[in-house]
Design a protein around this motif. Structure first.
Motif, mmCIF file in Angstrom:
data_model
loop_
_atom_site.group_PDB
_atom_site.id
_atom_site.type_symbol
_atom_site.label_atom_id
_atom_site.label_comp_id
_atom_site.label_asym_id
_atom_site.label_seq_id
_atom_site.Cartn_x
_atom_site.Cartn_y
_atom_site.Cartn_z
ATOM 1 N N ASN A 36 -9.472 44.414 -15.007
ATOM 2 C CA ASN A 36 -8.022 44.380 -15.162
ATOM 3 C C ASN A 36 -7.544 43.028 -15.712
ATOM 4 O O ASN A 36 -6.692 42.365 -15.121
ATOM 5 C CB ASN A 36 -7.393 44.649 -13.792
ATOM 6 N N PRO A 37 -8.108 42.601 -16.868
ATOM 7 C CA PRO A 37 -7.791 41.255 -17.375
ATOM 8 C C PRO A 37 -6.390 41.190 -17.991
ATOM 9 O O PRO A 37 -5.758 42.221 -18.238
ATOM 10 C CB PRO A 37 -8.841 41.050 -18.466
ATOM 11 N N ASP A 38 -5.926 39.961 -18.233
ATOM 12 C CA ASP A 38 -4.658 39.752 -18.940
ATOM 13 C C ASP A 38 -4.897 39.467 -20.417
ATOM 14 O O ASP A 38 -4.062 39.735 -21.254
ATOM 15 C CB ASP A 38 -3.909 38.559 -18.330
ATOM 16 N N LEU A 39 -6.066 38.868 -20.694
ATOM 17 C CA LEU A 39 -6.374 38.438 -22.062
ATOM 18 C C LEU A 39 -7.740 38.992 -22.465
ATOM 19 O O LEU A 39 -8.691 38.920 -21.693
ATOM 20 C CB LEU A 39 -6.426 36.899 -22.121
ATOM 21 N N ILE A 40 -7.810 39.540 -23.680
ATOM 22 C CA ILE A 40 -9.109 39.936 -24.231
ATOM 23 C C ILE A 40 -9.335 39.182 -25.528
ATOM 24 O O ILE A 40 -8.469 39.188 -26.418
ATOM 25 C CB ILE A 40 -9.190 41.459 -24.456
ATOM 26 N N VAL A 41 -10.464 38.493 -25.602
ATOM 27 C CA VAL A 41 -10.874 37.860 -26.848
ATOM 28 C C VAL A 41 -11.796 38.854 -27.542
ATOM 29 O O VAL A 41 -12.861 39.194 -27.019
ATOM 30 C CB VAL A 41 -11.607 36.525 -26.573
ATOM 31 N N ALA A 42 -11.352 39.358 -28.677
ATOM 32 C CA ALA A 42 -12.144 40.343 -29.424
ATOM 33 C C ALA A 42 -12.713 39.634 -30.642
ATOM 34 O O ALA A 42 -11.972 39.279 -31.562
ATOM 35 C CB ALA A 42 -11.263 41.525 -29.826
ATOM 36 N N ASP A 43 -14.027 39.396 -30.626
ATOM 37 C CA ASP A 43 -14.652 38.613 -31.689
ATOM 38 C C ASP A 43 -15.323 39.545 -32.695
ATOM 39 O O ASP A 43 -16.387 40.076 -32.437
ATOM 40 C CB ASP A 43 -15.682 37.648 -31.065
ATOM 41 N N GLU A 44 -14.672 39.757 -33.819
ATOM 42 C CA GLU A 44 -15.153 40.674 -34.867
ATOM 43 C C GLU A 44 -15.545 42.024 -34.256
ATOM 44 O O GLU A 44 -16.647 42.536 -34.501
ATOM 45 C CB GLU A 44 -16.365 40.065 -35.601
ATOM 46 N N PRO A 45 -14.665 42.653 -33.476
ATOM 47 C CA PRO A 45 -15.086 43.833 -32.711
ATOM 48 C C PRO A 45 -15.368 45.066 -33.549
ATOM 49 O O PRO A 45 -15.986 46.003 -33.046
ATOM 50 C CB PRO A 45 -13.887 44.090 -31.779
ATOM 51 N N VAL A 46 -14.917 45.088 -34.812
ATOM 52 C CA VAL A 46 -15.168 46.303 -35.601
ATOM 53 C C VAL A 46 -15.974 46.018 -36.869
ATOM 54 O O VAL A 46 -16.209 46.921 -37.666
ATOM 55 C CB VAL A 46 -13.834 47.012 -35.978
ATOM 56 N N ALA A 74 -2.870 40.812 -23.701
ATOM 57 C CA ALA A 74 -2.809 39.833 -24.794
ATOM 58 C C ALA A 74 -4.173 39.836 -25.480
ATOM 59 O O ALA A 74 -5.198 39.843 -24.806
ATOM 60 C CB ALA A 74 -2.495 38.450 -24.233
ATOM 61 N N TYR A 75 -4.169 39.858 -26.824
ATOM 62 C CA TYR A 75 -5.429 39.832 -27.565
ATOM 63 C C TYR A 75 -5.506 38.596 -28.454
ATOM 64 O O TYR A 75 -4.538 38.293 -29.175
ATOM 65 C CB TYR A 75 -5.537 41.034 -28.521
ATOM 66 N N LEU A 76 -6.656 37.945 -28.420
ATOM 67 C CA LEU A 76 -7.010 37.015 -29.486
ATOM 68 C C LEU A 76 -8.019 37.768 -30.334
ATOM 69 O O LEU A 76 -9.151 38.013 -29.895
ATOM 70 C CB LEU A 76 -7.615 35.723 -28.902
ATOM 71 N N PHE A 77 -7.594 38.179 -31.527
ATOM 72 C CA PHE A 77 -8.411 39.067 -32.355
ATOM 73 C C PHE A 77 -9.004 38.259 -33.507
ATOM 74 O O PHE A 77 -8.285 37.837 -34.415
ATOM 75 C CB PHE A 77 -7.540 40.217 -32.877
ATOM 76 N N ILE A 78 -10.307 38.043 -33.437
ATOM 77 C CA ILE A 78 -10.983 37.181 -34.407
ATOM 78 C C ILE A 78 -11.654 38.049 -35.468
ATOM 79 O O ILE A 78 -12.416 38.968 -35.132
ATOM 80 C CB ILE A 78 -12.042 36.319 -33.683
ATOM 81 N N SER A 79 -11.361 37.780 -36.727
ATOM 82 C CA SER A 79 -11.956 38.601 -37.779
ATOM 83 C C SER A 79 -11.917 37.858 -39.110
ATOM 84 O O SER A 79 -11.058 37.013 -39.334
ATOM 85 C CB SER A 79 -11.198 39.920 -37.904
ATOM 86 N N HIS A 80 -12.852 38.211 -40.005
ATOM 87 C CA HIS A 80 -12.792 37.669 -41.357
ATOM 88 C C HIS A 80 -12.030 38.644 -42.263
ATOM 89 O O HIS A 80 -11.751 38.329 -43.409
ATOM 90 C CB HIS A 80 -14.209 37.460 -41.901
ATOM 91 N N ASP A 81 -11.684 39.825 -41.724
ATOM 92 C CA ASP A 81 -11.129 40.905 -42.535
ATOM 93 C C ASP A 81 -9.606 40.951 -42.386
ATOM 94 O O ASP A 81 -9.074 41.422 -41.382
ATOM 95 C CB ASP A 81 -11.760 42.228 -42.057
ATOM 96 N N LEU A 82 -8.922 40.474 -43.422
ATOM 97 C CA LEU A 82 -7.457 40.392 -43.332
ATOM 98 C C LEU A 82 -6.792 41.761 -43.224
ATOM 99 O O LEU A 82 -5.745 41.899 -42.592
ATOM 100 C CB LEU A 82 -6.911 39.664 -44.558
ATOM 101 N N ALA A 83 -7.404 42.781 -43.832
ATOM 102 C CA ALA A 83 -6.789 44.110 -43.776
ATOM 103 C C ALA A 83 -6.797 44.625 -42.329
ATOM 104 O O ALA A 83 -5.808 45.205 -41.858
ATOM 105 C CB ALA A 83 -7.546 45.069 -44.689
ATOM 106 N N VAL A 84 -7.889 44.386 -41.621
ATOM 107 C CA VAL A 84 -7.980 44.812 -40.213
ATOM 108 C C VAL A 84 -7.001 44.001 -39.369
ATOM 109 O O VAL A 84 -6.265 44.540 -38.532
ATOM 110 C CB VAL A 84 -9.430 44.639 -39.695
ATOM 111 N N VAL A 85 -6.975 42.710 -39.611
ATOM 112 C CA VAL A 85 -6.095 41.824 -38.837
ATOM 113 C C VAL A 85 -4.627 42.192 -39.066
ATOM 114 O O VAL A 85 -3.818 42.171 -38.139
ATOM 115 C CB VAL A 85 -6.378 40.350 -39.232
ATOM 116 N N GLU A 86 -4.306 42.565 -40.300
ATOM 117 C CA GLU A 86 -2.916 42.955 -40.599
ATOM 118 C C GLU A 86 -2.516 44.162 -39.758
ATOM 119 O O GLU A 86 -1.404 44.257 -39.258
ATOM 120 C CB GLU A 86 -2.759 43.289 -42.085
#
Ligand code: SF4
Length: 353
Positions: free
Chosen positions: A200-210, A235-247
């Motif tokens: 039951n976290p408040d923050l998820i760090v998603a590092d290149e999850p897809v 709250a998500y910190l969503f880390i990705s190199h893919d701008l289309a996914v991040v958008e």
């Protein structure tokens, strides 16, 4: 359905997601995560006595905050330091300088062995779920393990919670007996998400999850993450190199280059009016869905310089098509150039006029 293990979590039904998130000074609520001037330098040792001969400046003065129910996308080329930011936030790495504030508590100096409660509040979803799931454990045990480790549930109550978690991420209860290798890539990522949700976290760090998934499966996993955010106010910190996914998933986006944030704003401003030449170049490479619209591709010269020896002044000056003398000597500060839109470029006004 109200699930027991979700008790205490505010379900944010009917509350619109954060439409436009403003800068730290204008935040009215306290953020789930705030990082201030975060730095992570890795010493490079060599020679007979293994003395420190250089440093890798992986992260160098990064600041941002994330509210409950908000996704901050962190983008940049490989090696820009975005994953190091994620690991330092989670205290998998100790910061060299700066502060990490989680739910109002500065966790920067808390010894790692005392971080048990804080680790419950923040979880990670990895790029490669297969390597993060124990191949010798049935998936139900993998998902339920954090509940046992934290003494939150055991026996029948834990089994019920695992079933609820499986169903919540789109898996079937009977699949709990299967091992990770019996799942597809997308299903394994769902398992990783279920495990991350168990505490039951408040923050998820998603590092290149897809990044490792097929495009069609990517969309399913992204939509699942967005649904979960709406329901659980995550709250998500969503880390990705893919701008289309991040958008697609982010409310705000921070663009990193050589360990620093060079632009930070809401996604609409970033895509409609980028204020930094590096962001312009990244956006020019994003495919446009309308074939009648053409975007002029900006090809950057050379490679990203080594973070062991970053260029002086603006670290982007070795590749910037607009470079002038000042760029080679003075570091441009990250400043508000339009309402809630931050960029670090000496010549921004001249370029955008
Ligand atoms: Fe380019 Fe100079 Fe702006 Fe850096 S400061 S992005 S080199 S124009």
């Amino acid at each position: 359905m109200v699930i027991e293990w979700l008790a205490g979590k505010v379900i944010a039904c009917g509350v619109s997601m954060v439409e436009s998130i403003v800068g730290q000074s204008e935040q009215s609520r306290s953020p789930v995560l705030e990082i201030q001037d975060l730095a992570k330098h890795f010493p490079v040792r060599g020679g007979f006595l293994s003395r420190v001969s250089a440093n890798v400046y992986a992260v160098d003065g990064v600041s941002f905050s994330i509210q409950a129910g908000e996704t901050l996308g962190l983008v940049g080329e490989s090696g820009c330091g975005k994953s190091t930011v994620g690991k330092t936030v989670l205290r998998l790495l100790d910061p060299t300088a700066g502060r990490v504030i989680l739910n109002g508590e500065d966790i920067t100096k808390v010894p790692r062995e005392s971080l048990r409660e804080q680790r419950r509040q923040m979880q990670i979803v990895f790029q490669d779920p297969y390597s993060s799931l124990n191949p010798r454990m049935p998936s139900g045990k993998i998902v339920g393990e954090p509940l046992e480790n934290y003494g939150l549930k055991s026996g029948k109550a834990k089994d019920e919670a695992v079933v609820a978690l499986f169903e919540r991420v789109g898996l079937r209860a009977e699949q709990a007996a299967k091992y990770p290798h019996e799942f597809s890539g997308g299903q394994r990522q769902r398992l990783g998400i279920a495990r991350a949700l168990a505490l039951n976290p408040d923050l998820i760090v998603a590092d290149e999850p897809v990044s490792a998934l097929d495009v069609s499966v990517q969309a399913q996993v992204i939509n699942l993450l967005m649904d979960l955010q709406r329901e659980l106010n995550l709250a998500y910190l969503f880390i990705s190199h893919d701008l289309a996914v991040v958008e697609h998933i982010s409310h705000r986006i921070a663009v990193m280059y050589l360990g620093k944030i060079v632009e930070l704003t809401d996604k609409r401003s970033l895509f409609e009016a980028p204020q930094h030449p590096y962001t312009e170049a990244l956006l020019s490479a994003v495919p446009v869905p309308d074939p009648t619209q053409k975007r002029d591709r900006i090809i950057l010269r050379g490679d990203v310089p080594s973070p062991m020896n970053p260029p002086p002044g603006c670290t982007f000056h070795t590749r910037c098509p607009y470079v002038e003398d000042i760029c080679r000597v003075e570091v441009p500060p990250l400043q508000e150039v339009r309402p809630s839109h931050y960029a670090a470029c000496h010549l921004r006004e001249a370029i955008s006029s």
